[in-house]
Design a protein around this motif. Sequence first.
Motif, PDB file in Angstrom:
ATOM      1  N   MET A  60    -109.055   8.672  59.746  1.00 37.24           N
ATOM      2  CA  MET A  60    -108.096   9.514  59.044  1.00 37.24           C
ATOM      3  C   MET A  60    -106.753   8.796  59.048  1.00 37.24           C
ATOM      4  O   MET A  60    -106.274   8.390  60.111  1.00 37.24           O
ATOM      5  N   GLU A  61    -106.172   8.627  57.869  1.00 41.56           N
ATOM      6  CA  GLU A  61    -104.840   8.022  57.724  1.00 41.56           C
ATOM      7  C   GLU A  61    -103.920   9.040  57.066  1.00 41.56           C
ATOM      8  O   GLU A  61    -104.302   9.685  56.082  1.00 41.56           O
ATOM      9  N   LEU A  62    -102.704   9.173  57.577  1.00 40.69           N
ATOM     10  CA  LEU A  62    -101.694  10.048  56.999  1.00 40.69           C
ATOM     11  C   LEU A  62    -100.491   9.208  56.593  1.00 40.69           C
ATOM     12  O   LEU A  62     -99.968   8.444  57.408  1.00 40.69           O
ATOM     13  N   THR A  63    -100.062   9.361  55.327  1.00 36.19           N
ATOM     14  CA  THR A  63     -98.902   8.641  54.819  1.00 36.19           C
ATOM     15  C   THR A  63     -97.975   9.632  54.147  1.00 36.19           C
ATOM     16  O   THR A  63     -98.356  10.274  53.157  1.00 36.19           O
ATOM     17  N   GLU A  64     -96.770   9.781  54.690  1.00 36.77           N
ATOM     18  CA  GLU A  64     -95.813  10.716  54.093  1.00 36.77           C
ATOM     19  C   GLU A  64     -95.287  10.178  52.779  1.00 36.77           C
ATOM     20  O   GLU A  64     -95.004   8.994  52.637  1.00 36.77           O
ATOM     21  N   GLN A  65     -95.183  11.084  51.812  1.00 36.68           N
ATOM     22  CA  GLN A  65     -94.638  10.791  50.485  1.00 36.68           C
ATOM     23  C   GLN A  65     -93.463  11.729  50.265  1.00 36.68           C
ATOM     24  O   GLN A  65     -93.615  12.752  49.614  1.00 36.68           O
ATOM     25  N   GLY A  66     -92.335  11.425  50.864  1.00 34.69           N
ATOM     26  CA  GLY A  66     -91.189  12.317  50.777  1.00 34.69           C
ATOM     27  C   GLY A  66     -91.179  13.281  51.952  1.00 34.69           C
ATOM     28  O   GLY A  66     -91.986  13.176  52.867  1.00 34.69           O
ATOM     29  N   PRO A  67     -90.259  14.255  51.928  1.00 34.84           N
ATOM     30  CA  PRO A  67     -90.074  15.123  53.090  1.00 34.84           C
ATOM     31  C   PRO A  67     -91.199  16.137  53.324  1.00 34.84           C
ATOM     32  O   PRO A  67     -91.371  16.617  54.433  1.00 34.84           O
ATOM     33  N   ARG A  68     -91.975  16.489  52.288  1.00 32.11           N
ATOM     34  CA  ARG A  68     -92.987  17.531  52.481  1.00 32.11           C
ATOM     35  C   ARG A  68     -94.408  17.132  52.104  1.00 32.11           C
ATOM     36  O   ARG A  68     -95.343  17.822  52.480  1.00 32.11           O
ATOM     37  N   ASP A  69     -94.608  16.100  51.358  1.00 29.57           N
ATOM     38  CA  ASP A  69     -95.959  15.738  50.930  1.00 29.57           C
ATOM     39  C   ASP A  69     -96.515  14.593  51.777  1.00 29.57           C
ATOM     40  O   ASP A  69     -95.802  13.641  52.086  1.00 29.57           O
ATOM     41  N   THR A  70     -97.783  14.714  52.114  1.00 22.11           N
ATOM     42  CA  THR A  70     -98.475  13.689  52.889  1.00 22.11           C
ATOM     43  C   THR A  70     -99.813  13.409  52.231  1.00 22.11           C
ATOM     44  O   THR A  70    -100.550  14.329  51.885  1.00 22.11           O
ATOM     45  N   VAL A  71    -100.115  12.134  52.082  1.00 24.98           N
ATOM     46  CA  VAL A  71    -101.421  11.727  51.573  1.00 24.98           C
ATOM     47  C   VAL A  71    -102.348  11.555  52.773  1.00 24.98           C
ATOM     48  O   VAL A  71    -102.028  10.815  53.704  1.00 24.98           O
ATOM     49  N   LEU A  72    -103.467  12.259  52.756  1.00 24.76           N
ATOM     50  CA  LEU A  72    -104.473  12.156  53.792  1.00 24.76           C
ATOM     51  C   LEU A  72    -105.668  11.407  53.197  1.00 24.76           C
ATOM     52  O   LEU A  72    -106.154  11.774  52.130  1.00 24.76           O
ATOM     53  N   VAL A  73    -106.106  10.362  53.886  1.00 22.63           N
ATOM     54  CA  VAL A  73    -107.259   9.586  53.444  1.00 22.63           C
ATOM     55  C   VAL A  73    -108.292   9.595  54.568  1.00 22.63           C
ATOM     56  O   VAL A  73    -107.981   9.258  55.710  1.00 22.63           O
ATOM     57  N   LEU A  74    -109.520  10.024  54.233  1.00 24.77           N
ATOM     58  CA  LEU A  74    -110.650   9.980  55.164  1.00 24.77           C
ATOM     59  C   LEU A  74    -111.618   8.915  54.687  1.00 24.77           C
ATOM     60  O   LEU A  74    -111.935   8.856  53.496  1.00 24.77           O
TER      61      LEU A  74
END
Length: 151
Positions: free
Chosen positions: A103-117
């Motif tokens: 699981m990888e989490l990458t923030e895209q701005g203050p509220r959005d996060t891209v989650l990749v499994l």
Amino acid sequence: MSTEQTSAPADGYSYTLTRTLAAPAARIWQAWTTPDQYARWTHAAPGSVELDVRPGGAWKATMIAPDGAEFPLTGTYVEVDEPTHLVIGMDIPGRPDPTLMTMELTEQGPRDTVLVLRQTCETKAERDGAEEGSGMLLDGLEGFLADGGKG
């Protein structure tokens, strides 16, 4: 939250699922690594979730399928880099080595996060089942985050 989900076979019997969630990475991490929160969004049996979130730490949970069937799951944490990277080993009966899910989490701005499994399986049928199950998990996580963690 975005309900976008992509599935892309990487190599062999691998899959990748990507979702953009309207939550900071730390909030998603907390939902994934805190037993009471994890139990709510995964619909695990009450009292069945134990998470020792550290490299080598064990985890277990009994999942309840929509038809009421129970599936006990166990494994270990292989890599832990709070709050962005988690590699989870899942024990598969009859196999000497665990199946790994990243699981990888990458923030895209203050509220959005891209989650990749990401996960690689041994057969097409195993991959298809794991991908479907992971999609259902992400649906549960998305709903949990949308209702403020009351799920």
